[in-house]
Design an enzyme around this catalytic site. Sequence first.
Site, PDB file in Angstrom:
ATOM      1  N   GLU A  98       0.824  -1.218   0.000  1.00  0.00           N
ATOM      2  CA  GLU A  98       0.000   0.000   0.000  1.00  0.00           C
ATOM      3  C   GLU A  98       0.852   1.261   0.000  1.00  0.00           C
ATOM      4  OE1 GLU A  98      -0.740  -2.660   1.773  1.00  0.00           O
ATOM      5  OE2 GLU A  98      -2.799  -3.160   1.201  1.00  0.00           O
ATOM      6  N   ASP A 136      -9.597  -0.293   5.511  1.00  0.00           N
ATOM      7  CA  ASP A 136      -8.766  -0.579   6.690  1.00  0.00           C
ATOM      8  C   ASP A 136      -7.275  -0.616   6.334  1.00  0.00           C
ATOM      9  OD1 ASP A 136     -11.038  -2.116   8.685  1.00  0.00           O
ATOM     10  OD2 ASP A 136     -11.397  -2.090   6.530  1.00  0.00           O
ATOM     11  N   PHE A 137      -6.958  -1.110   5.137  1.00  0.00           N
ATOM     12  CA  PHE A 137      -5.553  -1.358   4.805  1.00  0.00           C
ATOM     13  C   PHE A 137      -4.795  -0.085   4.457  1.00  0.00           C
ATOM     14  CE2 PHE A 137      -7.347  -5.660   3.404  1.00  0.00           C
ATOM     15  CZ  PHE A 137      -7.359  -6.094   4.714  1.00  0.00           C
ATOM     16  N   HIS A 176     -11.834  -5.307   8.663  1.00  0.00           N
ATOM     17  CA  HIS A 176     -12.467  -5.175   7.341  1.00  0.00           C
ATOM     18  C   HIS A 176     -13.756  -4.370   7.463  1.00  0.00           C
ATOM     19  CE1 HIS A 176      -9.829  -8.617   6.568  1.00  0.00           C
ATOM     20  NE2 HIS A 176      -9.970  -8.372   5.290  1.00  0.00           N
ATOM     21  N   PHE A 189      -9.487  -2.952   1.060  1.00  0.00           N
ATOM     22  CA  PHE A 189     -10.427  -2.528   2.093  1.00  0.00           C
ATOM     23  C   PHE A 189      -9.865  -1.226   2.668  1.00  0.00           C
ATOM     24  CE2 PHE A 189     -11.387  -6.932   1.613  1.00  0.00           C
ATOM     25  CZ  PHE A 189     -12.743  -7.065   1.894  1.00  0.00           C
TER      26      PHE A 189
END
Length: 661
Positions: free
Chosen positions: A400, A425-426, A467, A423
């Site tokens: 990422e 979240d990542f 998630h 997601f």
Amino acid sequence: MNHITYNSKGISRDEMRNLYIGMLKPRMIEEKMLILLRQGRISKWFSGIGQEAIAAGVTQALQTDEYILPMHRNLGVFTNRHVDLGQLFSQFQGKEAGFTKGRDRSFHFGSNAHHIVGMISHLGPQLAVADGIALASKLKGEGKVTAVFSGDGGTSEGDFHEALNVASVWDLPVIFVIESNYYGLSTPYYEQFRAEKLSDRAKGYGMKGYTIDGNNVQEVFRTVSELAAELRDNPKPVLLECMTFRRRGHEEASGTKYVPDDLMAEWEAKDPVENYERWLLNEGIITEEEVDHWRTEIKAEIEAGLNFAFDQPAIEADLQRELSDVFMAFEQKGVQPSEDQEEMRLVDAVQDGLRESMRKYDNLVIMGQDIAEYGGVFKITEGFVEEFGKDRVRNTPICESGILAAGLGLSVKGMKSVIEMQFADFVSSGFNNVVNNLAKSHYRWGQNSDVVVRMPTGAGVGAGPYHSQSNEAWFTHVAGLKVVYPAFPQDAKGLLISSIEDPNPVLFFEHKALYRSVRGMVSKGYFNLPFGKAGVVRSGEDLTIVTYGMGVHWALDAMGEFTEWDIEIIDLRTLVPLDEETIYKSVRKTGKVLVLHEDTEFGGIGGEIVTRIQENCFIHLDAPVMRLGSLDTPVPFASALEKQFLASNKLHVKMKELLEF
Ligand SMILES: Cc1ncc(C[n+]2csc(CCOP(=O)(O)OP(=O)(O)O)c2C)c(N)n1
């Protein structure tokens, strides 16, 4: 006696002389800076004395329009790209005539005119910016290489690994230059890593690695010239470790007490400028008279530059200018939605907006995990590879941070990118690059980040703490980011198109639970919707609910149980910019307001909106301004727990409390 063995094979006489001048100038500037520092006329200095051969050798080996991303000790990159010294010294002094309008210090700037992108303090994040630049060059078929610097300490950061890995997988023509200078601040290399040579790491990335004498300017120049020639024809990355030594403190105030005397003496003897000068004189390639002449010339240039910089007035604070430079100015040309519509789910609308944008902008690249043939985990990019090809629809490694940095690199080369977080979240794995690189580059040195980060977000899908998060408030708090959060298909399409049109970084939130549950009529073809315009989803007189995303649907669902009340629902659509006027207008009318979001309550954007309502609508209020968010816990997995967690669980109670107040 010479402590460096030179081999000038393949290097012309002119090149040999230029390499000397290329080291002499940064050396003389530094010597002057140390005097000024002692006199208290400049505040801080990160010395590269003893390391000049690397910056000079690399810069002279590259073509002038090939990008270089230097670090804090690479003055030689700037001088060898002929940056005007008056401007450079003004930068060091925080003057208007510098590169950052007084907003950032020392070498923390870039200059596209010189094909230089400077570092941010965090060191590692700039490595993959080079990947983005190199990717753009490669896609445009320019046959150019990009060079990026790291210290040996900086190679311990995860960003180093991601940058090399991405460059390798994508065969990007990047020369990763490590200056191995023994210490990272005070920490010796053996407390930093256990690789025998850092170039050994190259093998693990599937690339070639070399370790060379970084104090031998000819060796640096020849190696980089040869590598660059090869990479221009046959794009791929390479790792080049240059052995050198940091002879002064990390910065001048910090000293070198921890360096053993004999080690210091050993490297002083290997001084890159003195040894080379001696060798050139012995070989008759330069003369004492020429050295004197160059020194006199450089001295005069330094004096002139310093006089210029010291003569510049101290910068004056201009509030309007500070605020308006956070984002790149952008006047959107409105494209009206067509009346020709079809029914779509939210997921289809996102896909449609993305497809329309890919058709409109051939400089737009999409990057994300599993987004190519697989179509992404939510199938948004299904069929895109077939239509747009793999160059523009790029599967990424699980990197990422590196990919977000690459987005900035693409922007440097005038390209657009959409980066899909698998997601939302990542994004925490790439947080640094969002908040420090994408968000701040325009304010710092005028480089926009033309990047949209797509964020499949939200709970209610039984996916647990990693998630399901709502993390929009992490970003609304960071100046330089726009935050968009549609609740309906038509908005999702129009706002995604606007996000891609906008040359600034946009975090685009898509609620996963709405992807396939919400349907609506969506205009066909290309259209955009303006940022900063909330929607009045339902108008009423008794209570305003200010919300966005899933909150809009919770509020709508609640209407069935409050039929005797006349409730107005405002869908913010974009959180940055925030449509304050529509909120205030509604609150002044109803006198009661609930700010609702799925994000956890403490520190959520609701608190900010509530404060603004208090400040702007106080005399119109008939009840306390209320705010409702989800529980201040991680998002739980089991459905009973998740139900209790979500703000929707308390919505009826809260609405009743307000309405009956
Ligand atoms: C993420 C991060 N952690 C810590 C620091 C503080 N810091 C600045 S430079 C530095 C040492 C860097 O060492 P190296 O990469 O070897 O470069 P050198 O200074 O030796 O040229 C440290 C620890 C920082 N700037 N960023």
